[in-house]
Each structure stands twice: as structure tokens, then as C-alpha cells.
Design an enzyme around this catalytic site. Structure first.
Site, short mmCIF file in Angstrom:
data_model
loop_
_atom_site.label_atom_id
_atom_site.label_comp_id
_atom_site.label_asym_id
_atom_site.label_seq_id
_atom_site.Cartn_x
_atom_site.Cartn_y
_atom_site.Cartn_z
N ALA A 35 3.30 12.01 0.04
CA ALA A 35 3.21 12.95 1.16
C ALA A 35 3.35 12.15 2.45
CB ALA A 35 1.91 13.76 1.13
N LEU A 36 4.43 11.41 2.51
CA LEU A 36 4.59 10.38 3.53
C LEU A 36 4.79 10.97 4.93
CD1 LEU A 36 6.90 7.94 1.51
CD2 LEU A 36 4.40 7.96 1.68
N GLY B 209 3.02 7.45 9.83
CA GLY B 209 2.12 6.31 9.64
C GLY B 209 2.64 5.43 8.50
N HIS B 210 3.04 6.07 7.41
CA HIS B 210 3.59 5.30 6.28
C HIS B 210 4.90 4.62 6.68
CE1 HIS B 210 1.30 8.54 4.00
NE2 HIS B 210 0.75 7.43 3.53
N GLN C 188 -9.61 7.39 -7.95
CA GLN C 188 -10.29 7.30 -6.65
C GLN C 188 -10.73 8.66 -6.11
OE1 GLN C 188 -6.63 5.50 -4.76
NE2 GLN C 188 -7.36 6.59 -2.97
N GLU D 277 -4.76 0.94 9.20
CA GLU D 277 -6.14 0.78 9.68
C GLU D 277 -6.89 2.10 9.71
OE1 GLU D 277 -6.09 -1.14 13.48
OE2 GLU D 277 -5.86 -3.13 12.61
N GLN E 139 -11.45 0.94 3.57
CA GLN E 139 -10.55 0.60 2.46
C GLN E 139 -9.86 -0.74 2.72
OE1 GLN E 139 -7.71 3.37 0.40
NE2 GLN E 139 -6.22 2.51 1.83
N SER F 229 -2.33 11.67 8.81
CA SER F 229 -2.92 11.62 7.48
C SER F 229 -2.25 12.68 6.63
CB SER F 229 -4.42 11.92 7.56
OG SER F 229 -4.92 12.23 6.28
N SER F 230 -2.04 12.38 5.36
CA SER F 230 -1.46 13.39 4.47
C SER F 230 -2.39 14.60 4.39
CB SER F 230 -1.25 12.81 3.08
OG SER F 230 -0.50 11.61 3.18
O1 PAF Z 1 -4.54 4.64 1.19
C1 PAF Z 1 -4.04 5.15 0.17
O2 PAF Z 1 -3.08 5.93 0.23
C2 PAF Z 1 -4.61 4.81 -1.19
O3 PAF Z 1 -5.99 4.72 -1.16
C3 PAF Z 1 -3.98 3.55 -1.84
C4 PAF Z 1 -4.28 2.31 -1.01
C5 PAF Z 1 -2.49 3.75 -1.96
C6 PAF Z 1 -4.57 3.34 -3.24
O4 PAF Z 1 -4.35 4.44 -4.06
#
Ligand code: PAF
Length: 281
Positions: free
Chosen positions: A32-33, A36-37, A61, A148, A153, A185-186
Site C-alpha cells: 500500500a505504498l 514515504g515509501h 506483527q 522514522e 521500530q 501512512s498506509s
Molecule cells: O514498517 C513496516 O512496514 C513493517 O513493520 C516492516 C518493517 C516492513 C516489517 O514488516
């Protein structure tokens, strides 16, 4: 741009690049870019000769009552964006490839994973650390890039890479924001138009508190004032809004070294994260 589905396919591409003397960057994502990505990809292109992005919505996660099923998945669009940004490959493994039958190992980073998001999402950072360790060992990049926006994380990953001697340089990239300050953010896709209008209040409250903290205002008072401002703007609740040491994430009662003001707050179906640097004047 090739889409690689298996560890073997990923390794053969990366090995060929390394054999040719090329530096390789990895941008791990859950898809879901957004811009930011794309900024992470752009930074990867500056630091390396080849950039691979991974897209994997990592089930380990997410907690049992979280948004794993609802998390936006749009691989075809993501692949187009990545190709347009100049990425050289997309690694999009299946859940079975990542976690084959009998998978039994968890990577845990104590200390840094506790508190803040760790207190509200039990097991979340173990899931992140485990999948990122796997991605780094699968792809063996020279450099790996993380935003960031997910500051805790980023610190967890830095510590894991250091503790486990994983031979990749971890690079944190500043948060990319919408014009009104909302961190990209996605999960912003969950916001209704009314909530979307409320959302920038989180960054505003952090920015104002950071300026007052830098000018010497008391920490507890500013944390409370910012929490009240976020709730008054229309957020349903604030999970935390705290000043922490920028490296160790230990609590800071006084701004006597570089700090980070971090927050998570709930708005409709979304739980929004944000954070900013705060330095003593
Ligand atoms: O930040 C994210 O999108 C995720 O937590 C990551 C680092 C790709 C790990 O699944």
C-alpha cells in the site's frame, strides 16, 4: 522490474549483483505504498546501485484483534509505483515461503520493545524483528532503509542488527508528510473525510510541545498539554504521548540530551503514530 516470490529467486538476483561488484539496498514494506515509501526507494538509489523493495504483510506483527485482514493490499499498483521510482526488483514472498510449516523461531529485542507501542501491541516488535531479520538474511543487502515515522521500530531494528552482527547498514529516513503535516501512512486510508481533517492535529500538538520543551518548559506539563490538545481536536484516545531519549527510548524527565517526542493516538478505525526530534537549545 521482476517480481520475486521465493528466497531462492531473491538470492540468485542479489548474488549476481554482488558478483558484479554492485551495492544493494533493501526497502522492507508491507505494501500500500505512498510517497514515504518512494522516498525510501529514492534514498536507496542514492546509497546503492540496485534497490529491492519487499512487500509482505507480516501476520506475526499483528495481534489477534488487529487489522491484518483489513490491511490494504494492492500489489499491482505497488509494483507500478516501484518500477516508476526506479526500483530494480520487488520481493513479494507468500506467507508459506516466509513461515514454512514448523517455523519455530522468534527474534526478541528486550528493553526497546517494551513501553510505547510495545505496551499496547504485545508481541508486535517480536514479529517485526523476526521478519526483518529474515528479510535481511534472505536478501543480504548492503544497506536497509526504514522510515522514522515508526521510530521505535527503527530503534528496535538498529539494535537487533547490531546485536546479531547482521552485515547491513540500517538507514533511517525522515518522515514524509502531507501538506497539512499528517505523517504519510498506509493506515491513513482508514480515515473518513471528517477524521482526515482532524488527523493533522497530532503533528501540530507535537510540534508545539517540542518548541516549548526546547525553550525550557517542564516535560510532564507539555506532555499533558499536548495530550489534551489531541483529544480536544477530536481523537478518541491517546495511547501515549511521551518524551524519550532519542537513542535508548528511556523516559526523559528533563530535556538534557537529544530527545524524541513520540505519540500514538486513535481516530476512528486508525491508530496513528507520529514523532519528532526535540533538542535542548
Ligand atoms: O514498517 C513496516 O512496514 C513493517 O513493520 C516492516 C518493517 C516492513 C516489517 O514488516
Amino acid at each position: 522490474m521482476p517480481i520475486l516470490r521465493s528466497v531462492a529467486a531473491l538470492r540468485s538476483v542479489v548474488d549476481a549483483w554482488h558478483d558484479a561488484g554492485l551495492r544493494v539496498a533493501l526497502v522492507p514494506t508491507m505494501g500500500a505504498l505512498h510517497d514515504g515509501h518512494m522516498t525510501l526507494v529514492g534514498r536507496g538509489l542514492q546509497l546503492a546501485d540496485r534497490v529491492i523493495a519487499s512487500v509482505f504483510v507480516n501476520p506475526t506483527q499483528f495481534g489477534p484483534n488487529e487489522d491484518f485482514a483489513a490491511y490494504p493490499r494492492r500489489e499491482a499498483g505497488d509494483a507500478e509505483l516501484l518500477a516508476g521510482a526506479g526500483a530494480h526488483a520487488l520481493y513479494a514472498p507468500t506467507v508459506d515461503e516466509m513461515y514454512p510449516d514448523g517455523f519455530a523461531t522468534t527474534v526478541g529485542v528486550s528493553g526497546l520493545s517494551e513501553g510505547l507501542c510495545g505496551a499496547f501491541r504485545p508481541g508486535h516488535f517480536a514479529g517485526v524483528a523476526t521478519v526483518v531479520a529474515k528479510l535481511l538474511l534472505q536478501a543480504r543487502p548492503d544497506v536497509a532503509l526504514f522510515g522514522e515515522k515508526d521510530y521505535q521500530q527503527l530503534q528496535v531494528i538498529r539494535r537487533m542488527v547490531r546485536d546479531l552482527d547482521i552485515p547491513a547498514a540500517v538507514v533511517g529516513v525522515p518522515t514524509v508528510r502531507e501538506a497539512d503535516g499528517l505523517a504519510m501512512s498506509s493506515r491513513n486510508a482508514y480515515l473518513t473525510p471528517v477524521e482526515r481533517a482532524i488527523a493533522p492535529a497530532l503533528f501540530r500538538a507535537l510540534t508545539e510541545a517540542a518548541a516549548r520543551l526546547a525553550a525550557g518548559a517542564p516535560v510532564a506539563e507539555q506532555e499533558e498539554r499536548a495530550r489534551v490538545a489531541v483529544l480536544a481536536a477530536g481523537f478518541a484516545s491517546v495511547d501515549y504521548l511521551e518524551l524519550r531519549d532519542a537513542d535508548s527510548l528511556a523516559r526523559l524527565d528533563r530535556l538534557d540530551r537529544p530527545g524524541r517526542l513520540l505519540a500514538a493516538a486513535r481516530l476512528g478505525k486508525a491508530r496513528l503514530l507520529d514523532n519528532i526530534a526535540v533538542s535542548p537549545r
